[in-house]
Scaffold this motif. Structure first.
Motif, PDB file in Angstrom:
ATOM      1  N   LEU A   3       0.830  -1.191   0.000  1.00  0.00           N
ATOM      2  CA  LEU A   3       0.000   0.000   0.000  1.00  0.00           C
ATOM      3  C   LEU A   3       0.869   1.247   0.000  1.00  0.00           C
ATOM      4  O   LEU A   3       1.778   1.379   0.820  1.00  0.00           O
ATOM      5  CB  LEU A   3      -0.895  -0.006   1.242  1.00  0.00           C
ATOM      6  N   LYS A   4       0.599   2.136  -0.930  1.00  0.00           N
ATOM      7  CA  LYS A   4       1.288   3.422  -1.044  1.00  0.00           C
ATOM      8  C   LYS A   4       0.258   4.508  -0.740  1.00  0.00           C
ATOM      9  O   LYS A   4      -0.845   4.488  -1.277  1.00  0.00           O
ATOM     10  CB  LYS A   4       1.843   3.581  -2.459  1.00  0.00           C
ATOM     11  N   VAL A   5       0.622   5.461   0.115  1.00  0.00           N
ATOM     12  CA  VAL A   5      -0.292   6.514   0.544  1.00  0.00           C
ATOM     13  C   VAL A   5       0.150   7.846  -0.044  1.00  0.00           C
ATOM     14  O   VAL A   5       1.336   8.175  -0.037  1.00  0.00           O
ATOM     15  CB  VAL A   5      -0.330   6.624   2.086  1.00  0.00           C
ATOM     16  N   GLU A   6      -0.813   8.598  -0.550  1.00  0.00           N
ATOM     17  CA  GLU A   6      -0.574   9.952  -1.024  1.00  0.00           C
ATOM     18  C   GLU A   6      -1.653  10.845  -0.432  1.00  0.00           C
ATOM     19  O   GLU A   6      -2.753  10.375  -0.130  1.00  0.00           O
ATOM     20  CB  GLU A   6      -0.653  10.022  -2.552  1.00  0.00           C
ATOM     21  N   GLU A  24       0.128   6.930  13.308  1.00  0.00           N
ATOM     22  CA  GLU A  24       1.479   6.564  12.914  1.00  0.00           C
ATOM     23  C   GLU A  24       1.773   6.940  11.466  1.00  0.00           C
ATOM     24  O   GLU A  24       2.924   6.935  11.039  1.00  0.00           O
ATOM     25  CB  GLU A  24       1.734   5.067  13.145  1.00  0.00           C
ATOM     26  N   VAL A  25       0.718   7.276  10.714  1.00  0.00           N
ATOM     27  CA  VAL A  25       0.866   7.581   9.292  1.00  0.00           C
ATOM     28  C   VAL A  25       0.543   9.046   8.986  1.00  0.00           C
ATOM     29  O   VAL A  25       1.134   9.625   8.082  1.00  0.00           O
ATOM     30  CB  VAL A  25      -0.033   6.645   8.447  1.00  0.00           C
ATOM     31  N   LEU A  38       3.138  11.227   7.295  1.00  0.00           N
ATOM     32  CA  LEU A  38       4.348  10.809   8.010  1.00  0.00           C
ATOM     33  C   LEU A  38       5.006   9.591   7.373  1.00  0.00           C
ATOM     34  O   LEU A  38       6.219   9.411   7.487  1.00  0.00           O
ATOM     35  CB  LEU A  38       4.016  10.477   9.469  1.00  0.00           C
ATOM     36  N   ASP A  39       4.210   8.741   6.745  1.00  0.00           N
ATOM     37  CA  ASP A  39       4.746   7.494   6.194  1.00  0.00           C
ATOM     38  C   ASP A  39       3.974   7.111   4.930  1.00  0.00           C
ATOM     39  O   ASP A  39       2.845   6.613   5.018  1.00  0.00           O
ATOM     40  CB  ASP A  39       4.652   6.381   7.234  1.00  0.00           C
ATOM     41  N   PRO A  48      -5.139  -1.539   7.731  1.00  0.00           N
ATOM     42  CA  PRO A  48      -6.547  -1.340   8.090  1.00  0.00           C
ATOM     43  C   PRO A  48      -6.822   0.069   8.608  1.00  0.00           C
ATOM     44  O   PRO A  48      -7.854   0.666   8.290  1.00  0.00           O
ATOM     45  CB  PRO A  48      -6.802  -2.380   9.184  1.00  0.00           C
ATOM     46  N   HIS A  49      -5.899   0.628   9.367  1.00  0.00           N
ATOM     47  CA  HIS A  49      -6.069   1.976   9.913  1.00  0.00           C
ATOM     48  C   HIS A  49      -5.977   3.030   8.821  1.00  0.00           C
ATOM     49  O   HIS A  49      -6.722   4.020   8.821  1.00  0.00           O
ATOM     50  CB  HIS A  49      -5.025   2.243  11.000  1.00  0.00           C
ATOM     51  N   VAL A  50      -5.065   2.809   7.876  1.00  0.00           N
ATOM     52  CA  VAL A  50      -4.902   3.749   6.765  1.00  0.00           C
ATOM     53  C   VAL A  50      -6.142   3.725   5.871  1.00  0.00           C
ATOM     54  O   VAL A  50      -6.635   4.776   5.442  1.00  0.00           O
ATOM     55  CB  VAL A  50      -3.630   3.430   5.953  1.00  0.00           C
ATOM     56  N   ARG A  51      -6.670   2.540   5.624  1.00  0.00           N
ATOM     57  CA  ARG A  51      -7.898   2.438   4.818  1.00  0.00           C
ATOM     58  C   ARG A  51      -9.061   3.137   5.522  1.00  0.00           C
ATOM     59  O   ARG A  51      -9.866   3.825   4.892  1.00  0.00           O
ATOM     60  CB  ARG A  51      -8.220   0.978   4.538  1.00  0.00           C
TER      61      ARG A  51
END
Length: 71
Positions: A3-6, A24-25, A38-39, A48-51
């Motif tokens: 998973l890549k976050v933008e 944390e992200v 942050l990440d 799951p938290h990022v989603r």
């Protein structure tokens, strides 16, 4: 899957749901509350938290890209 976050900072409305869901992200700037990534490559345990953060974002400012981790 990897998973890549933008984030699209101009779309952010500083609601803070992302920080609550995945501290944390994501963080927020003190000056205006806009999201700070942050990440961009979080560990799988954070997925799951990022989603959840992306789903909760009222401005849809969080973009998630998934790709096969074997590449």
């Amino acid at each position: 899957m990897v998973l890549k976050v933008e984030v699209e900072e101009p779309r952010c409305v500083a609601a803070g749901h992302c920080v609550t869901a995945a501290p944390e992200v994501f963080d927020q700037r003190e000056t205006d509350g806009v999201v700070v990534l942050l990440d961009a490559d979080p560990p799988p345990g954070a997925y799951p938290h990022v989603r959840e953060a992306a789903l909760l974002c009222p401005a849809a400012a969080i973009l998630l890209r998934e790709r096969d981790g074997s590449a």
